[in-house]
Design an enzyme around this catalytic site. Structure first.
Site, PDB file in Angstrom:
ATOM      1  N   ASP A 187       0.830  -1.209   0.000  1.00 28.73           N
ATOM      2  CA  ASP A 187       0.000   0.000   0.000  1.00 28.73           C
ATOM      3  C   ASP A 187       0.864   1.258   0.000  1.00 28.73           C
ATOM      4  O   ASP A 187       1.820   1.365   0.762  1.00 28.73           O
ATOM      5  CB  ASP A 187      -0.893   0.038   1.242  1.00 28.73           C
ATOM      6  CG  ASP A 187      -1.837  -1.149   1.337  1.00 28.73           C
ATOM      7  OD1 ASP A 187      -1.445  -2.240   0.915  1.00 28.73           O
ATOM      8  OD2 ASP A 187      -2.963  -0.972   1.839  1.00 28.73           O
ATOM      9  N   HIS A 189      -1.071   4.504  -0.548  1.00 33.69           N
ATOM     10  CA  HIS A 189      -2.092   5.401   0.010  1.00 33.69           C
ATOM     11  C   HIS A 189      -1.773   6.883  -0.183  1.00 33.69           C
ATOM     12  O   HIS A 189      -1.821   7.676   0.751  1.00 33.69           O
ATOM     13  CB  HIS A 189      -2.327   5.097   1.480  1.00 33.69           C
ATOM     14  CG  HIS A 189      -3.250   3.936   1.708  1.00 33.69           C
ATOM     15  ND1 HIS A 189      -4.545   3.915   1.238  1.00 33.69           N
ATOM     16  CD2 HIS A 189      -3.057   2.760   2.347  1.00 33.69           C
ATOM     17  CE1 HIS A 189      -5.120   2.777   1.580  1.00 33.69           C
ATOM     18  NE2 HIS A 189      -4.238   2.050   2.233  1.00 33.69           N
ATOM     19  N   HIS A 249      -9.134  -0.117  -2.165  1.00 29.63           N
ATOM     20  CA  HIS A 249      -9.354   1.323  -2.291  1.00 29.63           C
ATOM     21  C   HIS A 249      -9.420   1.774  -3.749  1.00 29.63           C
ATOM     22  O   HIS A 249      -9.694   2.958  -4.000  1.00 29.63           O
ATOM     23  CB  HIS A 249      -8.266   2.102  -1.547  1.00 29.63           C
ATOM     24  CG  HIS A 249      -8.532   2.221  -0.075  1.00 29.63           C
ATOM     25  ND1 HIS A 249      -9.110   3.337   0.488  1.00 29.63           N
ATOM     26  CD2 HIS A 249      -8.329   1.349   0.932  1.00 29.63           C
ATOM     27  CE1 HIS A 249      -9.227   3.161   1.790  1.00 29.63           C
ATOM     28  NE2 HIS A 249      -8.759   1.953   2.091  1.00 29.63           N
ATOM     29  N   ASP A 664     -23.776  15.847  -4.061  1.00 27.57           N
ATOM     30  CA  ASP A 664     -23.153  16.860  -4.916  1.00 27.57           C
ATOM     31  C   ASP A 664     -22.860  16.254  -6.289  1.00 27.57           C
ATOM     32  O   ASP A 664     -21.720  15.967  -6.642  1.00 27.57           O
ATOM     33  CB  ASP A 664     -21.872  17.365  -4.246  1.00 27.57           C
ATOM     34  CG  ASP A 664     -21.150  18.417  -5.071  1.00 27.57           C
ATOM     35  OD1 ASP A 664     -21.819  19.083  -5.886  1.00 27.57           O
ATOM     36  OD2 ASP A 664     -19.924  18.558  -4.908  1.00 27.57           O
TER      37      ASP A 664
END
Length: 765
Positions: A187, A189, A249, A664
């Site tokens: 990862d 990130h 993710h 939104d």
């Protein structure tokens, strides 16, 4: 040099084999033993503090992931059961359009970058395609110097990446040889400094330096888009040497909560929406695993007792734009092709033909039990999705026959509709889709555990926990010898488990806090023995002792935990009062630990944390009202806002912001009053609590400071942030000291008081 003996020292006479006297200084031995004992106790205390700080961070992190999955399940249930033309459904349905069925050529027109002009004054990197290694290296240098790539080149680079990924298999199979090693990274990130440090220590990708990047490139860090662009650039230059696995993710639903969506829209305000849509497509086409020399499996999360690499190799991975729930079957890929999926709403408006009435927030059929949409695991929720999907397929089949004469015949010729043959096998089709989805979910979300067996991962909410026996069976079945995975932060950057047959690698250093963990990457040669390189990218860590590092991490963890306690104040008070039958305002420390554990639903060592969270007690009794005052949390000044509403905002801050981002739809960062109120209605239904319209209106009035009739999402969320009083007081003290000495330069607050600890070099500036 300490060779002499002082007067009066104690000696113990011993003799060697030749009869010579050996003098042993007893006091020195005792001193050495005492020092050794003290040091061991010191190290044990440091380790204990580090572990509970780590436990706090990890528990809250996993609880946030579980909350996101619960919210997605809930919104999915609403979309499946709302009236298609309802306002509420329109607000949230766009995030469930994973299966938009436009042809690739239509998407390429939508993502066309040629009409985006690059101005002459643009001073950032300029790309020409096909890319070469020099351009990729220049891109790294530009991002290191905080330059931004123009949206024209961003879209062009992403389109080329999308085209390449579509021809790659689900499982990349690569091999080592005697002349090169393969580098494996975990990862990242969004922490660009870690990627740059890896390249500095190990070299950039090349024909002699192949890399595998094992997912979770984005979210949390501030440079996620830059990391993606660098990795995609090297993938285009060296498609046979750079391999990217998908992580949990790489999912647009997760990105709504953990920052990547906000980052892209902030950096590319004009074309951010197109960039995000293209990234959805790219994420869905990322390979799911990599196998080295037919012996080492690299996958982001892990496996389960049902993982089958043969099935994984056959999955249509691009259908799973979000891995959080299985995709729904569509009708025709050619007849129903719309860039914005407007046909869904058009067909939905004709549902009156079937006299099918559905729900809305103002008129809705009662929700089932909370567990049906707020389950603790995605697998639990899949049965609900399955029932809804089968009903939906049948309704749409009848709808299509009534609305479009001859529709079924044309779709049969195209082999993309629900034909009579597929009707008879609709259950099998759903089971196949569900099985495929579970395969992907387990690969992206699972974690290893020490006991044998395989159970649902209720901590994260997705995937499973698998034990050593599952690892052994899987390796034997597929003739493998090692599983390399990521997905979990480790203090040293890596960790073995399951008899050294499962290896976790994590490449984002300082993940929770500066000094909290090292990052690491692996070099794997032909002998398939992993060699680890550890690092910490932040230069501050080189100046910190172990004690300072633990103290800093512990302070940050306790601050987060105090905010959690404060945001649950009402529930905690009610629970305390149940134990305090006589309303004395006192509760025992044991009862305190039981209450906070039950209310916060965090699996933490509360007995150990008592000394850090409770400062004063009387005869082992806690004054809980005074305890709340001593939590050192300052809330914003909101006299005119209902307290219940404020606590809801504090407690479900991330969930509320996620709903704001969903509502939104134009990604402007600003929503109308009407949408703001609808967001709170969604939240109130999700939480099953009453929030009055009057309270929401008061909130609107108090936050619309410029009276423009709209709400800025970032400003709203920032105005209701809890503040650490201790930090506030330190800030005030520092400001006062600087004000008193206006003739000289401002004092810098020293952050470290002890000598530096050895560290690794960083790239030259």
């Amino acid at each position: 040099m300490g060779c002499g003996v002082t007067k009066g020292s104690e000696f113990h006479k011993r003799y060697d084999k030749d009869g010579n006297i050996i003098s042993v200084k007893i006091s020195a031995i005792r001193a050495a033993v005492l020092i050794q004992r003290w040091y061991r106790q010191y190290v044990a205390r440091m380790e204990m503090r580090r572990r509970y700080a780590w436990n706090i961070f990890q528990s809250i992190e996993y609880a946030g992931q579980q909350d996101q999955i619960k919210l997605y399940n809930f919104l999915g249930y609403l979309v499946d059961n709302f009236t298609p033309s309802s306002t509420e459904r329109n607000l949230i349905s766009h995030i469930f359009r994973e299966n938009e069925v436009c042809r690739d050529t239509e998407w390429e027109r939508y993502f066309d970058y040629r009409n985006i002009e690059v101005p002459e004054i643009y001073s950032g990197p300029r790309l020409t395609f096909p890319l070469d290694a020099d351009q990729a290296a220049d891109l790294v240098e530009a991002f290191r110097n905080k330059q931004q790539l123009h949206s024209h080149y961003v879209l062009q680079l992403l389109v080329e990446t999308w085209k390449l990924l579509r021809v790659l298999p689900n499982i990349n199979r690569i091999s080592t040889c005697h002349s090169k090693e393969i580098t494996i990274c975990g990862d990242l990130h969004g922490q660009l400094e870690d990627l740059i440090l890896i390249f500095y220590k190990n070299g950039m990708p090349s024909l002699e330096k192949p890399y595998v990047f094992n997912g979770d490139f984005v979210d949390r860090g501030k440079d996620s888009i830059e990391i993606l662009l660098i990795l995609f650039a090297f993938l285009l230059v060296y498609p046979g040497e750079v391999h990217l696995n998908r992580g949990n993710h790489e999912d647009h639903i997760i990105n709504l909560r953990y920052g990547f969506t906000k980052e892209v829209l902030g950096k590319y305000k004009m074309h951010g929406k197109r960039i995000l849509k293209l990234l959805q497509k790219i994420f869905s086409w990322l390979p799911l695993a990599t196998v080295i020399d037919q012996k080492v499996l690299i996958v982001h999360g892990g496996i389960s007792d049902t993982t089958d690499l043969a099935l994984v190799a056959r999955v249509d991975r691009h259908r799973y734009v979000s891995a959080l729930r299985p995709p729904k079957k569509r009708f025709s890929h050619s007849v129903r092709s719309s860039m914005d999926s407007e046909v869904d709403e058009d067909m939905g408006s004709k549902y009156s033909i079937l006299n099918r009435r559905r729900a809305s927030l103002t008129y809705f059929r009662p929700f089932p039990s909370r567990e049906s949409f707020q389950c603790r695991s995605l697998q639990d929720f899949s049965a609900t999705v399955g029932r809804t999907m089968e009903e939906e397929m049948e309704v749409r089949r009848r709808q299509a026959a009534l609305t479009y004469p001859g529709y079924s015949l044309s779709c049969r010729h195209l082999n993309t509709s629900i034909s009579s043959e597929s009707d008879s096998n609709s259950v099998d089709t759903f089971e196949n889709i569900n099985n495929e989805w579970k395969q992907i979910l387990d690969l992206l979300w699972s974690d290893p555990m020490m006991p044998n067996g395989c159970i649902l991962n209720e901590v994260r909410g997705g995937g499973c926990y698998w034990g050593p026996n599952v690892t052994e069976e899987f390796l034997n079945k597929h003739n493998l010898q090692l599983i390399i995975r990521s997905h979990e932060c480790k203090q040293d950057g890596y960790e073995f488990c399951h008899n050294r047959k499962v290896l976790t690698i994590f490449s984002a250093s300082n993940y929770y806090e500066v000094g909290s963990n090292r990052g690491a990457f692996i070099r794997l040669g032909p002998d398939l023995v992993p060699y680890f390189i550890q690092y910490q990218a932040n230069s501050m860590t080189r100046e910190m002792s172990v004690r300072q590092s633990v103290r800093r991490t512990e302070h940050s963890a306790l601050k987060v935990l105090r905010e959690q306690l404060f945001s649950h104040k009402s529930d905690l008070l009610s629970a305390f009062q149940e134990y305090d039958k006589e309303n004395t305002g006192l509760i025992s420390l044991n009862d305190w630990g039981s209450v906070v554990g039950k209310v916060l639903h965090l699996d933490l060592p509360w007995r150990m944390l008592r000394s850090q969270l409770i400062t004063t007690t009387t005869d082992d009794m806690l004054d809980y009202n005074n305890w709340f005052r001593n939590l050192a949390i300052k809330e914003p000044s909101c006299e005119h806002i209902e307290q219940t509403l404020l606590e809801t905002l504090y407690r479900h801050r991330s969930t509320l912001e996620t709903i704001f981002r969903i509502v939104d739809t134009d990604n402007s960062g600003v929503i109308s009053f009407e949408d703001f109120c609808q967001t709170w209605k969604l939240l109130s239904v999700y939480l099953k609590m009453e929030i009055s319209e009057e309270a929401i209106n008061d909130l609107v009035v108090s936050t619309d400071t410029n009276k423009d009739g709209s709400i800025d999402i970032d400003e709203f969320m920032e105005s209701f942030r809890l503040v650490d009083k201790n930090m506030l007081e330190r800030g005030k003290s520092s400001f006062m000291r600087r004000s008193e000495d206006q003739d000289g330069p401002p004092e810098e607050q020293p952050q470290h008081t002890t000598g530096p600890e050895g560290g690794l070099p960083v790239p030259p500036q």
